[in-house]
Design a protein around this motif. Structure first.
Motif, PDB file in Angstrom:
ATOM      1  N   ARG A  82      -4.191  13.752  -1.756  1.00 57.22           N
ATOM      2  CA  ARG A  82      -5.069  13.614  -0.892  1.00 57.22           C
ATOM      3  C   ARG A  82      -4.512  13.141   0.573  1.00 57.22           C
ATOM      4  O   ARG A  82      -4.821  13.279   1.661  1.00 57.22           O
ATOM      5  N   SER A  83      -3.588  12.524   0.545  1.00 55.49           N
ATOM      6  CA  SER A  83      -2.571  11.918   1.443  1.00 55.49           C
ATOM      7  C   SER A  83      -1.637  13.062   2.066  1.00 55.49           C
ATOM      8  O   SER A  83      -1.174  12.645   3.138  1.00 55.49           O
ATOM      9  N   GLY A  84      -1.436  13.963   1.601  1.00 60.52           N
ATOM     10  CA  GLY A  84      -0.619  15.094   1.870  1.00 60.52           C
ATOM     11  C   GLY A  84       0.512  15.102   1.046  1.00 60.52           C
ATOM     12  O   GLY A  84       1.255  16.357   1.049  1.00 60.52           O
ATOM     13  N   THR A  85       1.088  14.217   0.270  1.00 60.00           N
ATOM     14  CA  THR A  85       2.069  14.348  -0.947  1.00 60.00           C
ATOM     15  C   THR A  85       1.520  13.599  -1.973  1.00 60.00           C
ATOM     16  O   THR A  85       0.635  12.522  -2.002  1.00 60.00           O
ATOM     17  N   ASN A  86       2.045  14.167  -3.161  1.00 59.63           N
ATOM     18  CA  ASN A  86       1.285  13.343  -4.606  1.00 59.63           C
ATOM     19  C   ASN A  86       1.862  12.096  -4.496  1.00 59.63           C
ATOM     20  O   ASN A  86       3.051  11.719  -4.289  1.00 59.63           O
ATOM     21  N   GLN A  87       0.702  11.160  -4.765  1.00 61.56           N
ATOM     22  CA  GLN A  87       1.114   9.876  -4.716  1.00 61.56           C
ATOM     23  C   GLN A  87       0.146   8.889  -5.577  1.00 61.56           C
ATOM     24  O   GLN A  87      -0.498   9.780  -6.528  1.00 61.56           O
ATOM     25  N   ILE A  88       0.245   7.878  -6.198  1.00 59.18           N
ATOM     26  CA  ILE A  88      -0.391   7.148  -7.077  1.00 59.18           C
ATOM     27  C   ILE A  88      -1.347   6.538  -6.554  1.00 59.18           C
ATOM     28  O   ILE A  88      -1.216   5.436  -5.512  1.00 59.18           O
ATOM     29  N   TRP A  89      -2.555   6.604  -7.239  1.00 56.74           N
ATOM     30  CA  TRP A  89      -3.813   5.921  -6.753  1.00 56.74           C
ATOM     31  C   TRP A  89      -4.655   5.287  -7.851  1.00 56.74           C
ATOM     32  O   TRP A  89      -4.300   5.520  -9.017  1.00 56.74           O
ATOM     33  N   LEU A  90      -5.346   4.104  -7.380  1.00 59.33           N
ATOM     34  CA  LEU A  90      -6.001   3.531  -8.315  1.00 59.33           C
ATOM     35  C   LEU A  90      -7.516   3.158  -8.130  1.00 59.33           C
ATOM     36  O   LEU A  90      -7.773   3.105  -6.877  1.00 59.33           O
ATOM     37  N   MET A  91      -8.462   3.327  -8.828  1.00 59.47           N
ATOM     38  CA  MET A  91      -9.774   3.110  -8.502  1.00 59.47           C
ATOM     39  C   MET A  91     -10.484   2.180  -9.789  1.00 59.47           C
ATOM     40  O   MET A  91      -9.920   2.395 -10.763  1.00 59.47           O
ATOM     41  N   SER A  92     -11.468   1.533  -9.397  1.00 54.24           N
ATOM     42  CA  SER A  92     -12.327   0.545 -10.361  1.00 54.24           C
ATOM     43  C   SER A  92     -13.430   1.497 -11.020  1.00 54.24           C
ATOM     44  O   SER A  92     -13.897   2.557 -10.351  1.00 54.24           O
TER      45      SER A  92
END
Length: 663
Positions: A82-92
């Motif tokens: 979603r930021s343009g490149t695959n990255q690690i995301w965290l959600m509650s």
């Protein structure tokens, strides 16, 4: 409401499910749904199944995948572009927006939790001198500028493995394992150097990472993958396996005493069946549990709509007495169990394609994904020795609108006594007493398998009025080690005869097939075989060869796998026996071709490079044969499965056009 026939672009409306992951309560689970956004792009989102209801958890025109629930069940980590490149995301899981954890220049993938929930391990491509603390993600404009500058620079090559169909031309970056500390928000590289390190698992105490790599000096000339542990506090690396081979999908047992993994020793080169290994870390022993099974472990099914990765095992049960995994057998895949003595038994095996699963140790239950020839795929719940329960109903509207052909299984014995399995689809609107043209489909690999899964291309051809015949000739997976090895050194020999005898059997068994109107098509090895067929028989009135091989002499040097695959499959490299490789090459027999041939090939195919198609086209055209060549810009070897949607539509349109014209 009457149902219509399948149309070329119907695959663009499908919802493809993958990667089920149990939540901590043992009832809910998360999964990934992939759809086609527009003519050029796919998008994937994370869903939650909760109390018999499905809810979408991520949104937007991007790709979210690899969801993993924290050990305490309160958070979800995933990867997203979603930021343009695959990255690690965290959600509650209590709600709120996702938080971006990494901003690495070349992205980050495949997050996994430590057992205490304090650390997230992930993978990233890094240069040797990269400082991960100061890295930032490039903007769209910066990326474009960098790519344009790169295109103007010469590529310096000094390795055998300098390109691959998946990545294109390689650079000096290598896959490394990193750790993200959720308290300090610091990233720590755990591995480094010019070798790829592939994360597998983390020990129950959180102190040891399990990974695979080839750390040998001559790694560039080998295909081995060894199994290693990395003790995080001391950074000590220990090699686990004793014999040479390729080991992967490794996992610690619940106490950390054992490691289980898939692997094989290349005894039959690329046709070697996958084995299941157990490593006892205390006693430093290695045991192969599967040495008597004669069954392919993992998922060897071929299809054209399956998107997204899923767990195929091995997965430990809660008390370290058994392992669960998917295996491939006689045109189907199923969920199996083995104890530590190698006693094999099915948990679920039917006429279907089990493509992934998740195991919950608290309830001893499984969520598994399953496809059939008339269902692209759904999730199911099952316990050992229990009844199966369907949980999702993806593509319900689509399946209510179209008529799909149910395959009829055929089995026959070849003239030299080999049993062959295959299937036949009757055409849409089939009427007794009418004659129909036939299309023979040949799968790629060659060490893969047709079977009981949804296959859009096959259904489309049936919808267009063709009888569709597809079989597993010798060389295919699913029928044991002797069978899968039987085509090596004999391409165009008994594998070709199996296919021709399958056609003979179908003509004898089904009076509605018009033997004067038969076509043949296939891709990769199936493209090679299509080329071989039309240069050795004139019984087919039309042929479509896709991403094919025509000349093994040049394939050796231009394919990303040619330097080893040629030796594996034919027994010789280019300089060892060029005459024999030429004998295996359909191009040698081009003057015999009388069948109108359509050649389809991707411009960026590095597995079977487009020069293979160019040689065949120019030769046939020079010989004044009826031939047409369609080149797909930007497409690699995966065009038919995961290529640009518009190009996939164009490809299917050309196949249908050619057969309609000539059959």
């Amino acid at each position: 409401m009457s149902k219509r026939s399948v149309q070329v672009d119907d695959f663009t409306s499908l919802q493809v499910l993958s990667d089920p992951q149990f939540a901590m309560n043992g009832q809910d689970f998360f999964y990934v749904s992939t759809t086609i956004k527009d003519k050029k792009n796919y998008e994937s989102h994370i869903y939650r199944y909760n109390q018999q209801k499905q809810s979408q958890w991520t949104y937007g025109h991007h790709q979210d995948s690899h969801p993993r629930v924290s050990p305490d069940g309160t958070r979800l980590v995933f990867q997203s572009n979603r930021s343009g490149t695959n990255q690690i995301w965290l959600m509650s899981l209590l709600g709120g927006e996702a938080e971006q954890l990494t901003t690495l220049t070349h992205g980050a993938t495949n997050p996994e939790w430590s057992k205490d929930g304090k650390t997230i391990f992930f993978s990233a491509l890094l240069d040797n001198d990269d400082d991960v603390q100061s890295q930032r993600e490039l903007t769209k404009e910066e990326k474009e500028k960098k790519q344009n500058e790169k295109k103007k620079q010469p590529l310096i090559v000094n390795r055998l493995k300098y390109k691959s169909d998946a990545r294109g031309f390689h650079d000096d970056k290598s896959m490394q394992i990193l750790a993200y500390d959720l308290q300090t928000k610091q990233i720590t590289p755990l591995t480094c150097g010019g070798h790829h390190h592939y994360f597998q698992d983390v020990s129950p105490d959180g102190n040891t990472v399990l990974f695979t790599a080839n750390l040998n000096e001559n790694e560039d000339e080998e295909l081995y993958l060894d199994l290693y542990t990395l003790h995080i506090p001391t950074r000590k690396i220990t090699k686990i396996n004793q014999q040479k081979g390729s080991f992967y999908q490794a996992a610690f047992s619940p106490t950390g005493k054992y490691i289980a993994c898939f692997g094989h020793d290349f005894k039959y080169m690329g046709a070697t069946l996958t084995d299941l290994y157990i490593f006892d870390l205390n006693n430093q022993t290695e045991t192969c549990l599967s040495y008597q099974w004669d069954i392919q472990l993992g998922d060897a099914m071929i299809g054209d709509t399956r998107l997204g990765a899923s767990q195929t095992g091995p997965v430990w049960n809660k008390d370290e007495t058994a392992l669960y995994f998917i295996a491939t057998d006689h045109g189907a895949t199923g969920l199996y169990k083995s104890d530590l003595n190698g006693h094999l038994e099915p948990i679920y095996h039917n006429h279907s394609h089990v493509f992934g699963f998740s195991y919950d140790s608290k309830s001893d239950a499984f969520i598994f994904g399953m496809s059939t020839p008339t269902d692209p795929g759904n999730f199911y719940y099952i316990k050992e020795n229990g009844k199966m329960k369907q949980l999702t109903d993806a593509n319900k509207d689509y399946l209510n609108r179209v008529t799909l052909s149910e395959p009829e299984e055929i089995q026959f014995t070849t003239s030299d006594g080999w049993p062959i399995q295959g299937w036949l689809l009757r055409p849409y609107g089939f009427k007794e007493g009418k004659k129909y043209p036939l299309v023979l489909e040949v799968h790629g690999g060659p060490h893969a398998m047709y079977g009981q899964t949804y296959f859009h291309e096959l259904q489309l051809l049936a919808a267009k009025g063709y009888v569709v015949l597809y079989t597993n000739p010798r060389g295919s997976h699913g029928y044991g080690q002797k069978f899968v090895d039987a085509c090596r050194g004999d391409y165009g020999g008994k594998d070709y005869r199996d296919l021709m005898e399958a056609v003979d059997y179908a003509l004898k068994s089904y009076s509605f097939i018009d033997e004067t109107r038969m076509g043949v098509t296939g891709g990769s090895y199936g493209g090679f075989m299509t080329n071989w067929i039309v240069s050795h028989t004139n019984r087919f009135k039309a042929a479509v060869t896709q991403r094919s091989i025509s000349n093994w002499l040049s394939f050796y040097g231009v394919s990303d796998i040619g330097f080893f695959f040629t030796k594996w499959e034919h027994g010789y490299n280019l300089l060892e026996n060029p005459e024999k490789l030429w004998d295996f090459s359909p191009l040698k027999y081009a003057k015999n071709v009388e069948t109108p041939l359509l050649i389809l090939h991707g411009e960026q195919d590095l597995r079977c490079p487009i020069e293979q198609a160019e040689q065949l086209f120019i030769t046939l055209k020079h010989l004044k044969k009826e031939v047409e060549f369609v080149r797909f810009p930007g497409a690699n070897h995966e065009l038919s499965r995961s290529g640009e949607p518009q190009l996939r539509i164009e490809r299917l349109n050309h196949i249908c056009r050619w057969f309609e014209k000539h059959l």
